[in-house]
Design a protein around this motif. Sequence first.
Motif, PDB file in Angstrom:
ATOM      1  N   ASP A 106       0.831  -1.217   0.000  1.00  0.00           N
ATOM      2  CA  ASP A 106       0.000   0.000   0.000  1.00  0.00           C
ATOM      3  C   ASP A 106       0.862   1.262   0.000  1.00  0.00           C
ATOM      4  OD1 ASP A 106      -2.206  -1.563  -0.055  1.00  0.00           O
ATOM      5  OD2 ASP A 106      -2.840  -1.195   2.007  1.00  0.00           O
ATOM      6  N   SER A 107       1.981   1.191   0.714  1.00  0.00           N
ATOM      7  CA  SER A 107       2.871   2.351   0.744  1.00  0.00           C
ATOM      8  C   SER A 107       3.450   2.627  -0.652  1.00  0.00           C
ATOM      9  CB  SER A 107       3.993   2.086   1.756  1.00  0.00           C
ATOM     10  OG  SER A 107       4.993   3.027   1.632  1.00  0.00           O
ATOM     11  N   ALA A 108       3.741   1.550  -1.385  1.00  0.00           N
ATOM     12  CA  ALA A 108       4.252   1.720  -2.757  1.00  0.00           C
ATOM     13  C   ALA A 108       3.148   2.277  -3.669  1.00  0.00           C
ATOM     14  CB  ALA A 108       4.763   0.383  -3.287  1.00  0.00           C
ATOM     15  N   ILE A 109       1.929   1.773  -3.499  1.00  0.00           N
ATOM     16  CA  ILE A 109       0.796   2.273  -4.309  1.00  0.00           C
ATOM     17  C   ILE A 109       0.596   3.769  -4.033  1.00  0.00           C
ATOM     18  CG2 ILE A 109      -1.719   2.153  -4.632  1.00  0.00           C
ATOM     19  CD1 ILE A 109      -1.491  -0.889  -3.954  1.00  0.00           C
ATOM     20  N   ASP A 110       0.643   4.128  -2.758  1.00  0.00           N
ATOM     21  CA  ASP A 110       0.479   5.547  -2.393  1.00  0.00           C
ATOM     22  C   ASP A 110       1.522   6.415  -3.094  1.00  0.00           C
ATOM     23  OD1 ASP A 110      -1.600   4.861  -0.756  1.00  0.00           O
ATOM     24  OD2 ASP A 110      -0.534   5.201   1.138  1.00  0.00           O
ATOM     25  N   ALA A 111       2.758   5.927  -3.128  1.00  0.00           N
ATOM     26  CA  ALA A 111       3.834   6.723  -3.756  1.00  0.00           C
ATOM     27  C   ALA A 111       3.556   6.897  -5.248  1.00  0.00           C
ATOM     28  CB  ALA A 111       5.190   6.051  -3.535  1.00  0.00           C
ATOM     29  N   LEU A 112       3.089   5.826  -5.897  1.00  0.00           N
ATOM     30  CA  LEU A 112       2.796   5.930  -7.337  1.00  0.00           C
ATOM     31  C   LEU A 112       1.674   6.935  -7.576  1.00  0.00           C
ATOM     32  CD1 LEU A 112       2.990   2.132  -8.241  1.00  0.00           C
ATOM     33  CD2 LEU A 112       4.493   3.928  -9.139  1.00  0.00           C
TER      34      LEU A 112
END
Length: 487
Positions: A106-112
């Motif tokens: 989720d943290s990676a999705i948020d960054a994208l």
Amino acid sequence: MTDTLLPLYINGQKIHSNSGETFTNFRPLDGGVECEVSLASKEDVDQAVRAAQSAFETWAGTPGMERGRILLRAAEIMRRRRQELAMIEVIDTGKPISETPYADVDSAIDALEFFGGLAMDIRGDYHDLGSSAMAYSIREPLGVCAGIGAWNYPLQIATWKSAPALAAGNAMVFKPSELTPMNAISLAEIYEEAGLPAGLFNVVHGKAETGGLLVQHPEIDKVTFTGSVPTGKRILQMSSETVKHSTLELGGKSPLIIFDDADLDNAVSGAMNANFYSMGEVCSNGTRVFIHDSIKGEFLKRLAKRTENLVVGDPREVETQVGALINEDHGQKVMGYVEKGLEEGATLVCGGKRISVEGLERGFYMSPAVFSDCTDDMTICREEIFGPVMSVLSFSDEADVIERANSTDFGLAAGLFTKDLARAHRVVKKLKAGSCWINNYNLTPAGVPFGGSKQSGIGRENCARTLDHFTQVKSVYVEMGAVECDY
Ligand code: NDP
């Protein structure tokens, strides 16, 4: 190509090293072999950098709106693959599946999504110079960026670095840690499916030497690094040879201060999150817990009870709260710190024992440790342990605890618990740390700057200012009148 040989990803292609060399990727959960990994040679690194350079030219001229759309599509694809990516992270890092969908994917999705949105709004300034002149500035991408990652948050680190780099119009060659190579390739697949042109995101696997090839490469324009302080210093030295832009996210020995008016259960929760999440393998952990003398006894009682109840075990099981440490060597290093704590006179309140998990005997599992009666000079209070070991120190005076909290070369993070908000802001102002939390710990929502001061790093990730680290300013003076000349 077999399924068990993890490829490089260069110029939009999964390929194997031209040298044919490989290394082995082990599973932390049982110490078994997960796969062989293609080891990038110097020629492979050169090929990746060339691919990135040639893709960069077009990408830099692509409208931000279009760049952003690709990142937003990547976020959607990552969301679709969330459980699969979370399980890959479990296998590669030993972290429990109760964490990885949230803290990693989720943290990676948020960054994208965050940088996908910002890509549409990267702009410079206008300078009014009177009626016959003006100036403006342009924020330009840097070129080819090298990303080098640590092993504790592989997907998050790869995404926190590549999303802003790509949003700003750069290309990237990424080297994951040799211990956790798998999800960098998943990220490459996701970018490809999202429509990212070939060459803009490349993955080269390898060890320190491969990282060194990138940092010293004359055609790399910027290095963005996450790892330990000693390696960060070497990176900075090496990148100075060609005066590369460099940002560093390094280690810490962060303080967490619990004042006498704190909500005690929340403070215990905060201290546990600050030490035992991801088996304590978190750079920003609040490993020096300063507790006010007057509440120390009750705090330790509640802390010990909850810590002893933590479920240590197979990280693939949903009820597991503490998984396997990254490998045997690291586990032994952490246990060495437990022994050092005892030798130097700290009291082991609970945990600190190696645990054998049935069927996974070659994984390194340990019960989270709490030390009390710690003093500032103890090794466990000075050095980064990077494992589930909490050191509890006591204090009675605000000014004194601030001084002790700051008395370290690190400056990554800090936290405090109090109901007195005036005190909270007063103390935070004096803490020498890049990321501070009041009445919580270790939360890193997209948009909030993350990074260290002092020897914990240079630059900030996960926020709008990150784009400044991936761009450079060109200023343009525009004359609209006659040219004044004394000659
Ligand atoms: P290391 O510094 O050992 O390694 C980090 C990366 O650098 C790895 O990919 C490693 O390759 C590579 N590397 C090692 N030596 C060189 C070199 N001479 N030149 C170029 N690259 C090199 O850190 P760890 O992987 O052990 O990670 C743990 C550390 O990372 C802790 O100190 C932790 O605090 C810090 N960290 C900081 C974070 C932050 O945001 N501030 C977040 C996460 C971790 P390889 O591993 O393949 O040898």
